[in-house]
Design a protein around this motif. Structure first.
Motif, short mmCIF file in Angstrom:
data_model
loop_
_atom_site.label_atom_id
_atom_site.label_comp_id
_atom_site.label_asym_id
_atom_site.label_seq_id
_atom_site.Cartn_x
_atom_site.Cartn_y
_atom_site.Cartn_z
N GLY A 1 0.93 -1.32 0.07
CA GLY A 1 -0.08 -0.08 -0.13
C GLY A 1 0.91 1.35 0.17
N LYS A 2 0.24 2.48 -0.18
CA LYS A 2 0.96 3.79 -0.23
C LYS A 2 1.52 3.89 1.24
CE LYS A 2 -1.49 5.63 -4.10
NZ LYS A 2 -0.34 5.10 -4.92
N GLU B 1 -1.00 5.38 3.78
CA GLU B 1 -2.36 4.63 3.94
C GLU B 1 -1.84 3.59 4.85
OE1 GLU B 1 -4.33 5.11 -0.72
OE2 GLU B 1 -2.99 3.37 -0.14
N LYS C 1 -1.57 5.04 8.50
CA LYS C 1 -3.14 4.86 9.11
C LYS C 1 -3.49 3.49 9.27
CE LYS C 1 -7.31 7.38 8.31
NZ LYS C 1 -7.86 8.40 6.98
N ALA C 2 -3.43 2.60 8.49
CA ALA C 2 -4.05 1.46 8.79
C ALA C 2 -3.52 0.65 9.87
CB ALA C 2 -3.83 0.48 7.45
#
Length: 313
Positions: A286-287, A290, A293-294
């Protein structure tokens, strides 16, 4: 906070300067010099740059040999391959004989991003700090990285420096900043709680401090750039002053900064310590933003931990 620069970029810049400053500095890379930024050194001193190919274990052995001849080897590859694949050689060929090798590993943590779990080293601090004689450094920004690289060039013995791929804000003032191995940096004073952060999470800790201030919570923020040897004196003093600690790291909560701080606190001055990091799971693709945050590695997540830690006082 200033412009955003990846710590691997700052590493490349520092290496290029070191090429001119110290004729004994040599660089070894495992076929990743464009990514690790050791190519900057090659441009300045090609005769002291060695591409060892995709053979990390052998690279560590060669670095060990060079160090016995008075050279100062700076060895680079991705953190997953340095700390993981070459662990045995680092332990037995470098740290056991206490040789002067500097392992500067890039692409650490979740923010490698799209490369995913196979390349995301979230265990490297734990692995490296478990080895006797090893100094472990995790710089917060470009200013700290350049200072750290210059410092380890002048210290005898094995060092592991953790570097990232993602650009991060400059949190230190280049004109005023002083780097000292084993000494933490107090970035903000506070009496209600202490946030102890390392690496890219220092930026998030400062953001969390500002959010908390709006709610009347005064947070002390400490940047621990040297995980080993850790600044026990500073950590104990913070515990006594604020009675609650939150640690923040882009690393597993097992064996990293949070564990190191907990070891000090539990023995010296027990107060609540809540750890914010990767919760014993692998990363995913993922970026970078992101993923942070995840996996709960944002300033908002620090704020939640802080409030819980204060309740436990």
């Amino acid at each position: 906070m200033g412009n955003k620069v990846a710590t691997r970029e700052a590493y490349g810049k520092a290496l290029a300067e070191l090429a001119n400053e110290n004729e004994n500095a040599v660089v070894l890379d495992a076929d990743l010099s464009k990514s690790t930024k050791t190519a900057n050194f090659k441009t300045v001193a090609p005769e002291r740059f060695f591409n060892m190919g995709i053979a990390e274990a052998n690279m560590m052995g060669v670095a060990a040999g060079l160090s016995t001849c008075g050279k100062i080897p700076f060895v680079s590859t991705f953190a997953m391959f340095a700390a993981g694949r070459a662990f045995e050689q680092i332990r037995n060929s470098i740290c056991y004989p206490n040789l002067n090798v500097k392992i500067c590993a890039t692409h650490a943590g979740l923010t490698v991003g799209e490369d995913g779990a196979s390349h995301q080293a979230i265990e490297d601090i734990s692995l490296m700090r478990s080895i006797p004689n090893m100094i472990v450094i995790n710089p917060a920004d470009d200013v700290e990285t350049e200072a750290a690289i210059k410092a380890i060039a002048n210290v005898k013995g094995p060092c592991y420096v953790r570097l990232g791929r993602m650009a991060v804000a400059t949190v230190n003032d280049e004109k005023k900043y002083k780097f000292e191995i084993g000494k933490g940096v107090t970035l903000s004073e506070g009496t209600d709680v202490t946030i102890i952060a390392t690496g890219i999470m220092v930026e998030a800790a400062l953001e969390a401090k500002d959010i908390l201030a709006k709610e009347g919570i005064r947070a002390k923020v400490i940047n621990i750039h040297t995980i080993k040897p850790i600044d026990k004196e500073l950590i104990i003093r913070a515990a006594k002053e604020t009675k609650a600690i939150v640690t923040a790291e882009e690393h597993s909560i097992i064996g990293g900064l949070g564990s190191a701080v907990s070891e000090v606190i539990s023995e010296e001055f027990p107060v609540p310590v809540l750890k914010l990091g990767v919760n014993d799971v692998f990363g995913e693709s993922g970026k970078p933003g992101e993923l942070l945050k995840a996996y709960g590695l944002t300033s908002a997540d620090i704020v939640v931990k802080v409030k819980k830690a204060i309740e436990m006082k």
